[in-house]
Design a protein around this motif. Structure first.
Motif, PDB file in Angstrom:
ATOM      1  N   THR A  73      -0.384  -5.580   7.067  1.00 33.99           N
ATOM      2  CA  THR A  73      -0.816  -5.314   8.441  1.00 33.99           C
ATOM      3  C   THR A  73      -0.846  -3.812   8.734  1.00 33.99           C
ATOM      4  N   ASN A  74      -0.716  -3.014   7.664  1.00 33.17           N
ATOM      5  CA  ASN A  74      -0.673  -1.550   7.767  1.00 33.17           C
ATOM      6  C   ASN A  74       0.522  -1.073   8.578  1.00 33.17           C
ATOM      7  N   SER A  75       1.606  -1.821   8.534  1.00 30.73           N
ATOM      8  CA  SER A  75       2.848  -1.420   9.183  1.00 30.73           C
ATOM      9  C   SER A  75       3.869  -1.102   8.099  1.00 30.73           C
TER      10      SER A  75
ATOM     11  N   ASP B  88      -5.328  -4.531   0.063  1.00 33.99           N
ATOM     12  CA  ASP B  88      -4.153  -5.369  -0.193  1.00 33.99           C
ATOM     13  C   ASP B  88      -4.190  -5.819  -1.639  1.00 33.99           C
TER      14      ASP B  88
ATOM     15  N   GLU C 183       0.712  -0.968  12.486  1.00 42.65           N
ATOM     16  CA  GLU C 183      -0.712  -1.255  12.394  1.00 42.65           C
ATOM     17  C   GLU C 183      -1.545   0.006  12.175  1.00 42.65           C
ATOM     18  N   GLY C 184      -1.061   0.866  11.295  1.00 44.28           N
ATOM     19  CA  GLY C 184      -1.787   2.066  10.908  1.00 44.28           C
ATOM     20  C   GLY C 184      -1.571   3.267  11.800  1.00 44.28           C
TER      21      GLY C 184
ATOM     22  N   LEU D 203      -3.639   3.868   3.642  1.00 40.93           N
ATOM     23  CA  LEU D 203      -4.557   3.034   4.434  1.00 40.93           C
ATOM     24  C   LEU D 203      -5.843   2.724   3.682  1.00 40.93           C
TER      25      LEU D 203
ATOM     26  N   LEU E 180       3.206   0.752   3.230  1.00 41.56           N
ATOM     27  CA  LEU E 180       2.650  -0.126   4.255  1.00 41.56           C
ATOM     28  C   LEU E 180       2.532  -1.559   3.730  1.00 41.56           C
TER      29      LEU E 180
ATOM     30  N   LYS F  98       0.853  -1.186   0.000  1.00 44.62           N
ATOM     31  CA  LYS F  98       0.000   0.000   0.000  1.00 44.62           C
ATOM     32  C   LYS F  98       0.890   1.238   0.000  1.00 44.62           C
TER      33      LYS F  98
END
Length: 172
Positions: A121-123, A168, A145-146, A164, A118, A95
């Motif tokens: 896991t949005n990390s 995916d 995680e965002g 965000l 990202l 992302k």
């Protein structure tokens, strides 16, 4: 005993003869249809067997079996590779969000940017490059995680929000 058996049945013998004639015609039709279907099967069989004897047919079946086994083995290998690739992709940056902006009024134009990268896991991290005529400053902020590890500027927040919002690429 002068009465015949047909007269003792209680109905006209002509009806019995007509029913039997109809049954014979029906069964004759069934036989003709069966012969036509059998001829089609025979032609297919003859085409399949043309130029082959039992030994060459056995070789052909063995070859088809070997090819099927090779394909099944390759399929299993491909499935194993796909599992490894899927596990690896969960750790890749999928992302992205980027915002270009003017960090210093009157200097450098729209050459500054905030870039968010990202994983599923949005990390990941957020990279902010602020460019002026004489210098360039680059800042990195981690995202877990965002959530950022520290406060974000307006452009950094926009880049993170854009990343965000994306689904995916490989797992949706």
């Amino acid at each position: 005993m002068s009465d015949s058996i047909l007269n003792q049945l209680g109905f006209d013998p002509v009806i019995l003869v007509a029913i039997m004639a109809g049954l014979i015609v029906f069964l004759g039709g069934v036989v003709v249809i069966s012969l036509i279907k059998m001829e089609k099967v025979y032609r297919r069989y003859d085409l399949f067997m043309r130029g082959r004897d039992a030994e060459s047919l056995e070789d052909l079946i063995a070859e088809i079996y070997e090819n099927t086994q090779k394909l099944m083995d390759q399929d299993l290998a491909n499935k194993d590779v796909m599992k490894v690739v899927s596990r690896s992709l969960s750790n890749t940056y999928q992302k992205t969000g980027i915002v270009k902006y003017n960090a210093f009024e009157g200097m450098g134009g729209q050459s500054s940017f905030a870039l968010a990268l990202l994983d599923m896991t949005n990390s990941g991290f957020l990279l902010n490059a602020m460019h002026s005529r004489n210098s360039c400053y680059i800042y990195v902020k981690e995202i877990h995680e965002g959530e950022p590890e520290s406060a974000l500027g307006k452009e950094e927040r926009q880049a993170l929000d854009a990343a965000l919002k994306k689904k995916d690429r490989f797992f949706s």
